[in-house]
Every structure is written in C-alpha cells, then in structure tokens.
Design a protein around this motif. Structure first.
Motif, short mmCIF file in Angstrom:
data_model
loop_
_atom_site.label_atom_id
_atom_site.label_comp_id
_atom_site.label_asym_id
_atom_site.label_seq_id
_atom_site.Cartn_x
_atom_site.Cartn_y
_atom_site.Cartn_z
N THR A 43 -112.13 -115.15 -38.63
CA THR A 43 -111.06 -114.75 -39.56
C THR A 43 -111.52 -114.88 -41.00
O THR A 43 -111.20 -114.03 -41.85
N VAL A 46 -113.49 -111.70 -41.96
CA VAL A 46 -112.72 -110.49 -42.30
C VAL A 46 -111.93 -110.68 -43.59
O VAL A 46 -111.71 -109.72 -44.34
N GLU A 47 -111.49 -111.90 -43.87
CA GLU A 47 -110.78 -112.14 -45.13
C GLU A 47 -111.70 -111.97 -46.32
O GLU A 47 -111.30 -111.47 -47.38
N SER A 50 -112.41 -108.18 -46.73
CA SER A 50 -111.24 -107.47 -47.23
C SER A 50 -110.87 -107.82 -48.66
O SER A 50 -109.98 -107.21 -49.25
N CYS A 76 -110.61 -101.71 -47.95
CA CYS A 76 -110.37 -102.20 -46.59
C CYS A 76 -108.89 -102.29 -46.23
O CYS A 76 -108.03 -102.55 -47.08
N LEU A 78 -106.71 -104.56 -43.44
CA LEU A 78 -106.85 -105.71 -42.54
C LEU A 78 -105.59 -105.87 -41.69
O LEU A 78 -104.49 -105.96 -42.22
N GLN A 142 -101.61 -100.00 -42.42
CA GLN A 142 -102.92 -99.95 -43.07
C GLN A 142 -103.45 -98.52 -43.17
O GLN A 142 -104.04 -98.15 -44.19
N LEU A 151 -110.33 -103.48 -40.55
CA LEU A 151 -110.72 -104.78 -40.02
C LEU A 151 -109.61 -105.27 -39.08
O LEU A 151 -108.45 -105.38 -39.48
N ASP A 153 -108.40 -108.28 -36.56
CA ASP A 153 -108.58 -109.67 -36.16
C ASP A 153 -107.86 -109.90 -34.83
O ASP A 153 -106.64 -109.90 -34.77
#
Length: 208
Positions: A43, A46-47, A50, A76, A78, A142, A151, A153
C-alpha cells in the motif's frame, strides 16, 4: 512509460526502511502485479506512486520526465482496498460527479457501461451497494479522471468468487487504455492476464 528508480522510503516511526532502492519499469500492454504479505509495503508503494505519500530518495518519471507529487496525483488513479471508506457522495450520482462540474450524461453512461454498472440506481447511497459494486464504482470514479496509470490495492480482497471473476474481467478490458499496477496477496487470480510479476520483499521488488 512510468518508471521508478532507486525509491527509498523510511518513515520516522519505522525501525527500518519500508522501501529501499526500489526500481520498477512498467511495460506497455502489460499489467504489473506486485505481491507480498500484509505489512510488506504494498500500500505504501501505490500511495507513493500516486503522489499521496512522499519518499526520501529516488526518482519517478513518466515518459522520461521527473514527476513531483502533484503531477503524480494528476497522472494516477488509485482504488483503495476498502473503497467504501473513501466515498463522499450521498448518492452514486453525486459520488461520480464530485469534481466534475461539466460531466455530461453521455460521459457518465459510457463510464458506467465500462465498469458494468449501467443498470445501477444512481440515487442509492454508495454504502448500500454490494462489495463488488463498490469496487466497480470506485474504479468508475477514477476512470472519469482519465488517468494514465490505474493503481489497484487488493481489488479482489473480501469478494466471493463470482464477483472476483467479474472484477478480473473488468481489469482485463481496461489494460489497453491504462497502465495498470495491482498490489495483491492473491497473484494467482490474475495468472490468465498478460502480466509482469514481482514480489515485494525487504523493501525491494524481486521478479517472479
């Protein structure tokens, strides 16, 4: 394409770095899968990509241009593991229109069609939807931003098999339009897709 070079992230609250000298290059037409157990940093990864989190060292580029956090947020989209925690609209329609003052009905219908929600009652509150519908709604939110990079998660976590299958089929349809990264502890679910596979271990990505 998107590229990560020598990304290093060590929060002050952690005993050791979460990411260290992490490198990754995304390939056109391929979905990138990053697996790893809970707490491995998926996580966080991806944070950072993004633009929601920073990092101490390294470089993230798009088409060979270095991106700052703000630029990454524009690039991005997410979708979190528990998207229902991030819905702000009182209805599905309101959720979809947040930040889109000029969103047309045609654009709305087109996006809902892409994610398989064309027959959804737009007056319903997002929290009343099923788990699969909530994931699809989060993806639709998104997609309306037209991100170059999507992205995801743990997009299949907590869903029953029939719903998982539908989410996987949706991801397969989107891969020709967006660069897609999936972080998951269930990589076997995506084995029939055209993927590049990595394991996140000790803060680095190991090709699988």
């Amino acid at each position: 394409m998107l590229s990560l070079k020598n990304i290093y992230y060590h929060p002050s609250t952690a005993e050791k770095p979460i990411l260290r000298d992490l490198c990754l290059k995304f390939k056109t037409g391929k979905i990138t899968i990053v697996r790893g157990p809970s707490g491995s940093g998926k996580t966080t990864l991806v944070e950072i990509i993004s633009g929601l989190s920073g990092y101490q060292k390294g470089e993230i580029t798009w088409l060979n241009k270095t991106l700052n956090a703000r630029q990454r947020r524009w690039l991005c989209g997410l979708v979190f593991q528990f998207p229902e925690r991030y819905f702000l609209g009182l209805s599905v329609a309101q959720e979809l229109r947040l930040g889109h003052k000029r969103l047309t009905t045609e654009e709305l219908i087109s996006t809902l069609t892409k994610v398989g929600l064309i027959n959804l009652d737009l007056k319903k509150p997002p929290e009343s939807l099923s788990g699969g519908q909530q994931r699809r709604l989060a993806i639709a939110v998104q997609l309306l931003r037209s991100p170059k990079v999507l992205l995801l998660d743990e997009p299949t976590a907590g869903l029953d098999w029939s719903v998982r299958k539908g989410i996987i089929e949706l991801i397969a349809k989107l891969k020709d339009k967006q660069t897609i990264l999936i972080v998951t502890h269930e990589p076997e679910l995506f084995k029939n897709l055209n993927t590049d596979n990595y394991k996140l271990h000790n803060g680095q990505l190991i090709p699988q």
